[in-house]
Every structure is written in structure tokens, then in C-alpha cells.
Enzyme design. Sequence first.
Site, mmCIF file in Angstrom:
data_model
loop_
_atom_site.group_PDB
_atom_site.id
_atom_site.type_symbol
_atom_site.label_atom_id
_atom_site.label_comp_id
_atom_site.label_asym_id
_atom_site.label_seq_id
_atom_site.Cartn_x
_atom_site.Cartn_y
_atom_site.Cartn_z
ATOM 1 N N GLY A 140 0.797 -1.225 0.000
ATOM 2 C CA GLY A 140 0.000 0.000 0.000
ATOM 3 C C GLY A 140 0.824 1.266 0.000
ATOM 4 O O GLY A 140 0.317 2.344 0.304
ATOM 5 N N GLU A 184 6.237 -4.954 10.286
ATOM 6 C CA GLU A 184 6.782 -6.257 10.693
ATOM 7 C C GLU A 184 6.490 -6.559 12.155
ATOM 8 O O GLU A 184 6.390 -7.722 12.549
ATOM 9 C CB GLU A 184 8.301 -6.293 10.498
ATOM 10 C CG GLU A 184 8.721 -6.366 9.059
ATOM 11 C CD GLU A 184 10.157 -5.894 8.933
ATOM 12 O OE1 GLU A 184 10.961 -6.611 8.340
ATOM 13 O OE2 GLU A 184 10.475 -4.802 9.438
#
Lengths: 324, 288
Positions: free
Chosen positions: A40, A279
Site C-alpha cells: 500500500g 513487521e
Amino acid sequence: MLHVGGGAKIYPSDGCGTTLKMDPYGFLTILTGSSEIGQGSETVLAMMAAEELGIGLEKIKVINSDTNIKPWDVGVHASRTSFVAGNSLLGAVKILKQKLASRAAELLNTNEKFLQFQNGEIKSKKTGDSFKIDKVVRALHFKPPNELCEVSYFYEPSSKFQDKEYKGNVSGCYAFAAQAVEVEVDTFTGKVDVLNVFVGQDVGKVLNPMGIEGQIDGGVVMGIGYALSEEMIYENGYLLNPTFHDYKLQTARDIPEIHFYPIETNEESGPFGAKGMAEAPLVPTPVAIANAVSNILGVEINSLPITPEKVLRAIYNKSKNETA
Amino acid sequence: MDFNTITPQSTADLLNVIQANQENNFRFGAGYTDLIPELQIQNEKGLIVINLAQLKDHDFTEIKAEKSGIRIGALATMTDTLSEENLRKIPVMIEAIESLASVQIRSMATVGGNICTASPAGDVSCALVALNAECEILNVEHKTRTISIKDFFTGVKTTVLKKDEILRSVFIPNLECANRTLSGFIKIGNRNSMEIALASLAYHLMLDENGIVTNAGVAIGSVAKSIMFTETACEFIMGKNIGILSEADKERFADLVMEYASPISDIRASAWYRSQALWNMCKSIFLE
Ligand SMILES: Cc1cc2nc3c(=O)[nH]c(=O)nc-3n(C[C@H](O)[C@H](O)[C@H](O)COP(=O)(O)OP(=O)(O)OC[C@H]3O[C@@H](n4cnc5c(N)ncnc54)[C@H](O)[C@@H]3O)c2cc1C
């Protein structure tokens, strides 16, 4: 846990370059060093530029991934794109705005510091007079100084390349995350099902709520796979499960409710206060799941993935030890 | 992967095509979810695929309620079968279908394909073995023969089908005589869909009003060369009241089931795990 929030300098440069072009119709092309792999970044970079230049998203095109034309970047890792490419973009936008503002100030007969970029216009706060942004671009290009509305900028985060012991201030900023999970263990088969995952995470400022939720969900799903099923099995150097037939990713039916609680802080070094966050949602997941399983069983399983076989064996050994 | 296809539209055409290709290397293709992956691995030269996908014959495609049971055409897909009202009474069947692959695969995969592929891990086949289903086989002379699905499989990927035969339908008998059932399908695997069973257990026990077992079918998958009907375990449980089974009875039942299992170890699970988990599952069915 602590995670990098502003990239990670695992290479001598962790920077990103941006080139911007605005054409005579007011369309902006962002040539960014960062790549789009589904995370994105195109959307979030366009949102940042739209916000700064006061133009609509439909006027913005993002070009990336083609190394023949795009500026430098190290890649999509270390949760770095919004932070590093975002800062790079904002640096380029600043120069572009200066260029437009200096021409607009002449046209509007005012001082640059009174100018505002909004609704596709550059407007004088003082007089209320305005020019459409594309008209200013044409005034730059088709009349003296006969310049294109094109600029470039390179951003290098303040972080330091790791020393020989892999220590140092490796990231532009840092982020914090915690997770709690609820699991169910089938004591007949040893299969673990995750029922709920609660994610509390410092993300700086949320730039795109849907985007950030997608990243959290994706991270947690990877984390569950890491915890329960994903493993590359080797024998004498040969990979025994080289296809997705035997390398088990989690499927839609394995995925629990994921409850996300963004903890918004304002990261001064980040674009619009944001931090890298993508992450971090996968790192605590296996640890939380392993702790939950050991909470139920009363024994720890110290290797991932926690397969049904390992769980059943643990249950079996425990009952053997108890009866012995 | 290189093959030619022939697409018969009627059963007469189909039987002619089978007859005409007796000397050739041919395979049937229904939903292709087993055939294509198989052909990708072993590239058979000069192969002809007799494509069944456009066959217009209700006997092959429909699911019908008959006097004493339900007949499922070999070409009915898993999705067709799931939406069949009469099958809702047979949890073992529904649960087996729902455990198979994914929605996308189920909308292509046929019941006949699952049987004829003769995998020891065939989920729907395992349920059909527990249900004592009968395979209706048609030959090129337009004659049919019926054989119990228990005798249909002869080993891994082999069946009793002769080269001039095709499976037309499968019949699930005796559904009316149960007062209640204890019926279900348990698939042991590492994840909840898109999984090949590490071991599976299909059970369909018919009970009278007091909970006495009047008819029993129990089959296991993925733990032997083919799906096994566990005859002695079924005999053992017949006539017992499942509401008051002793722990020793449950263990005896599980032990008897396990006599039919000879699991292997591979990268997905060890033989120990397959046995232990399956034994546990055998005991667990009486918890319901
Ligand atoms: C991703 C994936 C996941 C899967 N997961 C599962 C699972 O969870 N459980 C499971 O049991 N299976 C699974 N399968 C296997 C497969 O989907 C099923 O076995 C399916 O029912 C096969 O049906 P089909 O119509 O696709 O068969 P096809 O591929 O068309 O045919 C299979 C075999 O049967 C023969 N055949 C087909 N119809 C007839 C007939 N009428 N008469 C004689 N021979 C015939 C063909 O020649 C071929 O040898 C999976 C497959 C894939 C690709």
C-alpha cells in the site's frame, strides 16, 4: 517488544530518492525509489503528496519498481517504506512547493510566506486571490524562467550502519508492540487453534486506517504460520518441502479474530508523525502463542512450528512422567 | 503435459469412445483436480483424455433420493452434493465434503473423481466406505454391475475398474432405518483447510431409541494402502448402548480400529503421531 520504526541501516545507505514532476495540467507524477509489493505504499505516498500540495488523489500517479528510471532505494524491508520513502517524498514536495510558490508570489503580487496550497489552487491568505496550480506550472514553463516543474530529493535517515558486533543506532526511530492471544488445544490431536489475537502497537500517527489494519492482519497471519505450521524441512542439504503443497501457509479457515488497538504517538522524525509498523505484528505472535500453549499444557515447547505432533508428544510425555 | 481430448455429449457416444480407444492410453477427466496435477508430474506420451465434463446424462450427474437410500451421480460435484437436502441427514458425508480442499476446488471436484482416484486420503471416499456405499459400474456393452465400495479399492491409486468400464454412480443405502445416528468425519491435519489428512476417521452409527447401536460403519483413511473399513470394530460396537460405554469398551473399540492401521512416517507426521491421534479420536467420538 521493540522493533525498528524508521528503517534499518543494514547497508551503508538506508535512504530513498524521489523525483516529482508536475505537468501543465496539474497532474503530479511521483517517481519513488520505494517498491510496491502490495503493502500500500503507492496509496500512502500519494496521500502525503495530496495533503501537502492540496490536490486530489486522482491527479497523482506513482511510478515505482523500475530500476531503469527510479531513484535509489534499498528495498521493501525493515518496515521502512512509509517512513523512509515518505520522508523522501516530503523533502521533494518541499522543493516543488518552493518552486511553485516563488512563481505564484510573482503572479499574485504577494510574499511567498502568505501562500497556501489548497483545493488545487495556490492562494494568498492576505488578499484571498488565487491561481490554479496548473496555471502556475504553465507560467513557469511557457514564460520565463521557462523551467519544468521537476525536482529531486534524496533522504538518508539519521541511523548508523551497524558495527562489527551488529550494534549501534540502526534505525531512524523505534516502535513498541505487545500482543495477547487466546488459543485452544485439542488434547486428542494436539492441534492448536488460535481464537483471538489482541494487538497493541505504537504506530506513530495512523496515516491510512485501512492500510494499517491490512498490514496488522497480514503480519499476524504470518506470525501464526510461523508459530504453527510454516517450516522448511531439510535433509542432507535438500529441501524436502519445496512447494506450497507441503510448506504449510495458514488458510482463511485458520485465522482468528484479530483485534487491533493502535497506540498513536507523534514521531517527530516521521512523515506526519508516522512510524514503520508492518513487521512488528508478526514478531510477538509466535511467542505469545507458545506461551499460551505452555500455559494450557504445563510444559514448554521450545521449537517452532508448534505442530500437532509436538503438542501431542508433550502431552504424552507429561502424562508418562506423571504416572512414573 | 500434452494430451488430446474427446468430449462425448451422450452416454452412447461415451461408450463408443471407450470402445474405440481400448487399444489406446486413455484417462477420464471429470473435475480434473486430481488428473491435471498428476499429469503435470508424469508426462504420459500419446495420452487421450475422455472429457466427461459435458456429458448430458442424469444417471451420471444427478443426486436422487431412492426408496432405500440416495444415489449420487459420479459427476456430481462436491458443491452439488453439499446442497442436497437429503444428505443433510448424513453428517459423516457433509463433514467429509466440507473438509475437502476449499470452496473453489469443491466446486470442480466430483464425487466419482474422488472415488476413482483411489487415494488412501480421499475424504469423501472414506465417508462412503463408512456408509457401506455401493459403486454402480457401467461397461461398453451398456451393462451395469454393482460392487461395494469396500471392495472397490485394490491399493494406492488402483481400483477394480476394467478398461472398458466407468463409474456411473454411488449409492448410499439404509438411511431410513435409523432412529438416531452418531455420525461424523474427523480429519487430522496441520491446518483447517487445503489439507491432506494425516489420518482420518469416518463413522456412522445408527442407534435405536435407547441408544443401542443397530448398524455401524467405521472407516479410516491415510493410514494404510487404501481406505479401510474396520469390520471387527463395527462388530464390537453393534448391540452396545453408546450412552453407557465403559472406558474399557471405548479403548477396545479404538484398539480394534487400529488393527487396520499401518501408518507410515513422512515429513508431515510420524507413524507414532498418526496412530496416537487416531486412537484418541476413536475414543473421542463417544463424548458427543
Ligand atoms: C488443491 C487441492 C486440494 C485437494 N484437497 C483434497 C482434500 O482435502 N481431500 C480429498 O479427498 N481430495 C482432495 N483433493 C483431490 C481432488 O480434489 C478430489 O479427489 C476430487 O474429488 C477429484 O475429483 P475430480 O472430478 O477433480 O477428478 P479428476 O481429476 O477429473 O479425476 C480423478 C481420477 O478419477 C478418474 N475418474 C474420474 N471420474 C471417473 C469416472 N466416472 N469413472 C472412472 N474414472 C473416473 C480420472 O480418470 C482420474 O484418474 C485436492 C486436490 C487439489 C488440487
